[in-house]
Design a protein around this motif. Structure first.
Motif, mmCIF file in Angstrom:
data_model
loop_
_atom_site.group_PDB
_atom_site.id
_atom_site.type_symbol
_atom_site.label_atom_id
_atom_site.label_comp_id
_atom_site.label_asym_id
_atom_site.label_seq_id
_atom_site.Cartn_x
_atom_site.Cartn_y
_atom_site.Cartn_z
ATOM 1 N N ARG A 39 0.854 -1.267 0.134
ATOM 2 C CA ARG A 39 0.149 -0.098 -0.029
ATOM 3 C C ARG A 39 0.844 1.365 -0.083
ATOM 4 O O ARG A 39 0.066 2.532 0.030
ATOM 5 N N ARG A 247 -1.832 -3.815 8.879
ATOM 6 C CA ARG A 247 -3.392 -3.206 9.093
ATOM 7 C C ARG A 247 -3.732 -2.565 7.698
ATOM 8 O O ARG A 247 -2.997 -2.013 7.139
ATOM 9 N N SER A 248 -5.170 -2.425 7.410
ATOM 10 C CA SER A 248 -5.562 -1.879 6.427
ATOM 11 C C SER A 248 -5.191 -0.293 6.168
ATOM 12 O O SER A 248 -5.465 0.415 7.391
ATOM 13 N N THR A 249 -4.862 0.304 5.200
ATOM 14 C CA THR A 249 -4.701 1.981 5.279
ATOM 15 C C THR A 249 -5.753 2.418 4.389
ATOM 16 O O THR A 249 -5.739 3.559 3.988
ATOM 17 N N ARG A 250 -6.946 1.629 4.144
ATOM 18 C CA ARG A 250 -7.883 2.143 3.213
ATOM 19 C C ARG A 250 -8.754 3.351 3.890
ATOM 20 O O ARG A 250 -9.032 4.514 3.352
ATOM 21 N N LYS A 251 -8.765 3.304 5.344
ATOM 22 C CA LYS A 251 -9.632 4.321 5.991
ATOM 23 C C LYS A 251 -8.662 5.710 5.947
ATOM 24 O O LYS A 251 -9.121 6.801 5.764
#
Length: 355
Positions: A39, A247-251
């Motif tokens: 990401r 961990r997701s970085t979408r937010k």
């Protein structure tokens, strides 16, 4: 501090172009190490778009003068110095081609002064401070403030040196240096505040996404009798724990993009209309006598407005939104291509990556 065509003569502009090209080439190699996670590329593209948006927000610094973010310090601290140089280069390229902001023949000068000098100076200062200050979130934010503050007058001095060698008008070096350094110290305060607020905000929610805060972890707190106290250190495990899933970085990405769109599309309408530091000094000292019309003056987005839309608020806001969209798309594409060219790593190295 976008240098227009005509301030610097052709030979020096050409040399600056070679220097900028070399710096970008070196940064491309260095960025391959910084763009480690899957990401990382879109996040670096987001940083470029955010800097583009904030650069539209000129703030008053003195009577009749304004300033805006240069962004080198912010980019270097968030995504690393090599990637930071590329972020600023992408922003300057989009501004020059689409918005007629910063001369095309002066692109090398602008990348060298606004991209390379600010990024290198800021990161050196930042790293020097983080080595002597406690490894805390507050210290990292303070270091980012000081680094950004120093980077702006450093860029002003760099431009003055370039002007002393290749300026197209005959204005004494000392007069230009005094004027440029003086006003850009004031602009540096605004740059430092924006940089520290942004870095502090990201560290507060996702310190793992800040290149300059890698390894920074807040101590675990326990509430005892209504007060927060440090938790006792946990004993070392008998064997290394399995790597946690990234961990997701979408937010974070969505929030950052939304902020950039709001800043460029709405808040930019209320930016100061006064000339920025370089424009003011150029007008006062007469170094703009031979300024040339921009080659992209006929662009539909020239001067940060959409051609044939008479409403200034709508025209400027739409241009800002288009600029953010194009910058994040081009930036993400560039950084994705850079990451794809990384030297393959051993499988066990890749499993420990985190974003």
């Amino acid at each position: 501090m976008h240098v227009p065509d005509g301030f610097i003569n052709a030979p020096v502009s050409a040399v600056a172009g070679v220097v900028a090209a070399g710096a970008v080439a070196v940064s491309l190699r260095g960025a391959r190490r910084e763009l480690g996670g899957e990401r990382a590329a879109p996040l670096a593209g987001l940083v470029a778009a955010f800097i583009f948006a904030v650069q539209m927000l000129n703030f008053p610094v003195a009577a009749g003068t304004s300033g805006h973010l240069l962004g080198g310090a912010l980019a270097a601290i968030l995504v690393g110095p090599w990637t930071g140089v590329l972020c600023i280069a992408v922003v300057l390229l989009m501004q020059g081609i689409l918005f007629a902001d910063g001369g095309l023949t002066a692109l090398g000068v602008n990348i060298t002064v606004m991209g390379v000098v600010t990024t290198v100076v800021a990161y050196v200062v930042f790293r020097g401070l983080t080595r002597v200050l406690p490894r805390t979130r507050r210290s990292t934010t303070v270091a980012s403030f000081v680094a950004a503050l120093v980077s702006v007058p450093a860029a002003a001095v760099a431009f003055t040196l370039v002007y002393a060698v290749g300026g197209t008008t005959d204005v004494p070096f000392v007069k230009v240096l005094t004027a440029m350094a003086g006003v850009h110290v004031l602009i540096g305060i605004g740059e430092a505040a924006i940089t520290a607020l942004t870095v502090g905000a990201v560290i507060a929610v996702r310190p793992d996404l800040v290149h300059g805060a890698r390894g920074l972890a807040a101590p675990l707190k326990l509430r005892v009798d209504g007060e927060l106290v440090d938790a006792p250190a946990a004993p070392a495990p008998a064997s290394p724990p399995a790597p946690a899933a990234a961990r997701s970085t979408r937010k974070v990405w969505a929030t950052g993009l939304a902020a950039a769109l709001v800043l460029a599309g709405v808040v930019s309408f209320y930016a100061s209309a006064n000339p920025d530091g370089l424009e003011k000094v150029a007008a006062d000292k007469g170094i703009d006598e031979k300024v040339q019309e921009h080659d992209a003056a006929g662009s539909p987005l020239a001067d940060y407005g959409v051609k044939d839309i008479s409403d200034a608020r709508v025209s400027g806001g739409l241009a800002g939104v288009i600029g953010v969209g194009v910058t994040v798309a081009v930036g993400s594409g560039v950084f994705w291509a850079v990451r794809r060219r990384r030297t393959p790593e051993a499988p066990h190295s890749r499993t420990t990556e985190s974003v």
